[in-house]
Design a protein around this motif. Sequence first.
Motif, PDB file in Angstrom:
ATOM      1  N   UNK A 224      -7.076   3.633 -11.109  1.00 41.50           N
ATOM      2  CA  UNK A 224      -8.660   4.853 -11.730  1.00 41.50           C
ATOM      3  C   UNK A 224      -7.452   6.326 -12.094  1.00 41.50           C
ATOM      4  N   UNK A 225      -7.267   6.538 -13.608  1.00 41.75           N
ATOM      5  CA  UNK A 225      -7.110   7.979 -13.553  1.00 41.75           C
ATOM      6  C   UNK A 225      -7.636   8.822 -15.081  1.00 41.75           C
TER       7      UNK A 225
ATOM      8  N   UNK B  51      -5.932  11.758 -11.172  1.00 45.59           N
ATOM      9  CA  UNK B  51      -7.403  12.006 -11.637  1.00 45.59           C
ATOM     10  C   UNK B  51      -7.901  13.394 -11.607  1.00 45.59           C
ATOM     11  N   UNK B  52      -8.084  14.380 -13.111  1.00 46.63           N
ATOM     12  CA  UNK B  52      -8.913  15.799 -13.323  1.00 46.63           C
ATOM     13  C   UNK B  52      -9.846  15.860 -13.727  1.00 46.63           C
ATOM     14  N   UNK B  53     -10.975  14.413 -13.768  1.00 46.89           N
ATOM     15  CA  UNK B  53     -12.324  14.706 -13.687  1.00 46.89           C
ATOM     16  C   UNK B  53     -13.123  14.084 -12.087  1.00 46.89           C
TER      17      UNK B  53
ATOM     18  N   UNK C  22      -0.464   9.773  -6.246  1.00 44.66           N
ATOM     19  CA  UNK C  22       0.410  10.882  -7.166  1.00 44.66           C
ATOM     20  C   UNK C  22       0.886  10.136  -8.920  1.00 44.66           C
ATOM     21  N   UNK C  23       1.551   9.071  -8.124  1.00 43.12           N
ATOM     22  CA  UNK C  23       2.735   9.063  -9.356  1.00 43.12           C
ATOM     23  C   UNK C  23       1.596   8.430 -10.359  1.00 43.12           C
ATOM     24  N   UNK C  24       2.144   8.587 -11.736  1.00 43.07           N
ATOM     25  CA  UNK C  24       1.421   7.782 -12.653  1.00 43.07           C
ATOM     26  C   UNK C  24       2.526   6.273 -13.243  1.00 43.07           C
ATOM     27  N   UNK C  25       2.442   5.623 -12.291  1.00 45.02           N
ATOM     28  CA  UNK C  25       3.261   3.840 -12.044  1.00 45.02           C
ATOM     29  C   UNK C  25       2.075   2.652 -11.693  1.00 45.02           C
TER      30      UNK C  25
END
Length: 242
Positions: free
Chosen positions: A10-11, A48-50, A67-70
Amino acid sequence: MPSLSVVIPAFNEELYLPRTLECVDQAVAYLGDQREHRVEVVVVDNASTDRTAEIAASFGTRIVSTPEHNIARVRNSGAAAAGGDLLVFLDADTLVPKQLLSRIVEVMHEPTCVGGAVDIDYRPARILIRAYLRLWRVVGLTLGMAQGATQFCRREAFTTLNGYDDTLYMGEDVDFYWRLRQLAKGRGQRVRFLRDVRVVPSCRRFDRWPILRTLVETNPFYITLFRRRQSAWHGWYHDVPR
């Protein structure tokens, strides 16, 4: 049947994750007598920032941070943290029928079944995109491919395959299912593609992106060419439509 872990990457999914987790809770409740086997839900918060992590916690899920977006690495992180012998990978913006887990448990009672995937019901607003996605669904079924909105497998098989290929930024789900099929074939085993239950992914990108962009970025030939280039998938990893 061994214990089961539902892994959800989830992002920034605060708008979609609650309904997904509600559906998962309903699917767990529907297991009935099969609930004698432990079920856990693992949400992998991908920086995520929400309120994604807060929402996941409110449902009592186990939360892992990566943390890495993969997406392949995110799925693998969830699998590594999960305790189940049976792994179910579910996208955070995908609605599942209450029968989903019950059907997965049922087919995994077959000793020769190493895993599988679940059929997808895309419901985009635009007729052209709807027809386009249905066409590729037929092609995928014909060629024995399956996307990753919902996939499942035994942990042993997942470990043997070294999980999802984290050199891929797109198409890692189709690649994993293909390798799972090859593993099963080599062992004289099988995978199961469930068509009697279908999951419903969000079509927010397809509804808001220009039609041409959707046609290009969902085209298997484009994916094959650029699946190892992170820069080619900015709209999937960063500019996520709300």
